[in-house]
Design a protein around this motif. Sequence first.
Motif, PDB file in Angstrom:
ATOM      1  N   ALA A  49       2.220   0.809   4.725  1.00  0.00           N
ATOM      2  CA  ALA A  49       2.241   1.169   6.094  1.00  0.00           C
ATOM      3  C   ALA A  49       2.313   2.657   6.381  1.00  0.00           C
ATOM      4  CB  ALA A  49       3.064   0.150   6.819  1.00  0.00           C
ATOM      5  N   ILE A  50       3.090   3.246   5.694  1.00  0.00           N
ATOM      6  CA  ILE A  50       3.504   4.829   5.967  1.00  0.00           C
ATOM      7  C   ILE A  50       2.480   5.592   5.506  1.00  0.00           C
ATOM      8  CG2 ILE A  50       5.212   6.611   5.750  1.00  0.00           C
ATOM      9  CD1 ILE A  50       7.475   4.804   5.890  1.00  0.00           C
ATOM     10  N   SER A  51       2.121   5.383   4.112  1.00  0.00           N
ATOM     11  CA  SER A  51       1.123   6.228   3.285  1.00  0.00           C
ATOM     12  C   SER A  51      -0.179   5.932   3.917  1.00  0.00           C
ATOM     13  CB  SER A  51       1.460   5.840   1.883  1.00  0.00           C
ATOM     14  OG  SER A  51       1.041   4.632   1.484  1.00  0.00           O
ATOM     15  N   GLY A  52      -0.626   4.736   4.297  1.00  0.00           N
ATOM     16  CA  GLY A  52      -2.053   4.507   4.645  1.00  0.00           C
ATOM     17  C   GLY A  52      -2.781   4.097   3.008  1.00  0.00           C
ATOM     18  N   ALA A  53      -2.140   4.026   2.088  1.00  0.00           N
ATOM     19  CA  ALA A  53      -2.631   3.642   0.491  1.00  0.00           C
ATOM     20  C   ALA A  53      -3.622   2.329   0.722  1.00  0.00           C
ATOM     21  CB  ALA A  53      -1.484   3.706  -0.245  1.00  0.00           C
ATOM     22  N   GLY A  54      -4.450   2.699   0.201  1.00  0.00           N
ATOM     23  CA  GLY A  54      -5.386   1.521  -0.082  1.00  0.00           C
ATOM     24  C   GLY A  54      -5.152   0.459  -1.190  1.00  0.00           C
ATOM     25  N   ALA A  55      -5.750  -0.465  -1.885  1.00  0.00           N
ATOM     26  CA  ALA A  55      -5.442  -1.393  -2.461  1.00  0.00           C
ATOM     27  C   ALA A  55      -5.191  -0.907  -3.794  1.00  0.00           C
ATOM     28  CB  ALA A  55      -6.395  -2.675  -2.537  1.00  0.00           C
ATOM     29  N   LYS A  56      -6.311  -0.036  -4.231  1.00  0.00           N
ATOM     30  CA  LYS A  56      -6.195   0.767  -5.771  1.00  0.00           C
ATOM     31  C   LYS A  56      -5.049   1.490  -5.603  1.00  0.00           C
ATOM     32  CE  LYS A  56      -7.382   1.489  -9.977  1.00  0.00           C
ATOM     33  NZ  LYS A  56      -7.007   0.653 -10.790  1.00  0.00           N
ATOM     34  N   ASP A  57      -4.786   2.286  -4.798  1.00  0.00           N
ATOM     35  CA  ASP A  57      -3.443   3.095  -4.735  1.00  0.00           C
ATOM     36  C   ASP A  57      -2.199   2.371  -4.618  1.00  0.00           C
ATOM     37  OD1 ASP A  57      -5.079   5.652  -4.883  1.00  0.00           O
ATOM     38  OD2 ASP A  57      -4.726   5.882  -2.523  1.00  0.00           O
ATOM     39  N   MET A  58      -2.158   1.361  -3.922  1.00  0.00           N
ATOM     40  CA  MET A  58      -1.011   0.570  -3.987  1.00  0.00           C
ATOM     41  C   MET A  58      -0.699  -0.241  -5.279  1.00  0.00           C
ATOM     42  SD  MET A  58       0.547   0.977  -1.348  1.00  0.00           S
ATOM     43  CE  MET A  58       2.015  -0.172  -1.759  1.00  0.00           C
ATOM     44  N   GLU A  59      -1.706  -0.453  -6.082  1.00  0.00           N
ATOM     45  CA  GLU A  59      -1.773  -0.929  -7.513  1.00  0.00           C
ATOM     46  C   GLU A  59      -0.717   0.049  -8.220  1.00  0.00           C
ATOM     47  OE1 GLU A  59      -5.107  -2.664  -9.263  1.00  0.00           O
ATOM     48  OE2 GLU A  59      -5.687  -3.621  -7.558  1.00  0.00           O
ATOM     49  N   LEU A  60      -1.374   1.210  -7.955  1.00  0.00           N
ATOM     50  CA  LEU A  60      -0.628   2.491  -8.870  1.00  0.00           C
ATOM     51  C   LEU A  60       0.591   2.789  -8.369  1.00  0.00           C
ATOM     52  CD1 LEU A  60      -3.985   4.967  -8.905  1.00  0.00           C
ATOM     53  CD2 LEU A  60      -3.340   3.413 -10.720  1.00  0.00           C
ATOM     54  N   LEU A  61       0.933   2.671  -7.233  1.00  0.00           N
ATOM     55  CA  LEU A  61       2.241   3.245  -6.685  1.00  0.00           C
ATOM     56  C   LEU A  61       3.082   1.852  -6.984  1.00  0.00           C
ATOM     57  CD1 LEU A  61       1.420   4.522  -3.234  1.00  0.00           C
ATOM     58  CD2 LEU A  61       2.166   5.703  -5.120  1.00  0.00           C
ATOM     59  N   THR A  62       2.810   0.667  -7.119  1.00  0.00           N
ATOM     60  CA  THR A  62       3.430  -0.574  -7.491  1.00  0.00           C
ATOM     61  C   THR A  62       3.936  -0.421  -8.646  1.00  0.00           C
ATOM     62  OG1 THR A  62       2.720  -1.766  -5.486  1.00  0.00           O
ATOM     63  CG2 THR A  62       3.791  -3.069  -7.575  1.00  0.00           C
ATOM     64  N   ALA A  63       2.703  -0.136  -9.784  1.00  0.00           N
ATOM     65  CA  ALA A  63       3.369  -0.021 -11.370  1.00  0.00           C
ATOM     66  C   ALA A  63       4.183   1.072 -11.405  1.00  0.00           C
ATOM     67  CB  ALA A  63       1.869  -0.001 -11.915  1.00  0.00           C
TER      68      ALA A  63
END
Length: 108
Positions: A49-63
């Motif tokens: 929500a804060i970063s506005g990251a898309g699905a692919k970026d969220m996969e990377l951040l989550t990992a």
Amino acid sequence: MDETAKAAGGMSTTAKVSLAAMAVAAGATAKAIIQLGAEFKAQMSVVRAISGAGAKDMELLTAKAKQMGAETQFSSTEAGEALEYMAMAGWKTHDMLDGIEGIMYAAG
């Protein structure tokens, strides 16, 4: 009477109590694991929500948060909190991915 029931009937009271205690402990452990997973998922939703990251970026951040949880003294949820603050400071996904290791190791 099936074999399981026969086996349980032949158990001592101490063995039955021990088995019941193990079952309760296993249930509590499972509940704690599920709760931790829910907390991590909620934290990463805040990052999104804060970063506005898309699905692919969220996969990377989550990992990356999971990696930091495994490699440092901090939990994955705490790594997610670090990502949250980085996002609040305006860091982009690649900056967060590149910078979080140094921050986590320095904080530890």
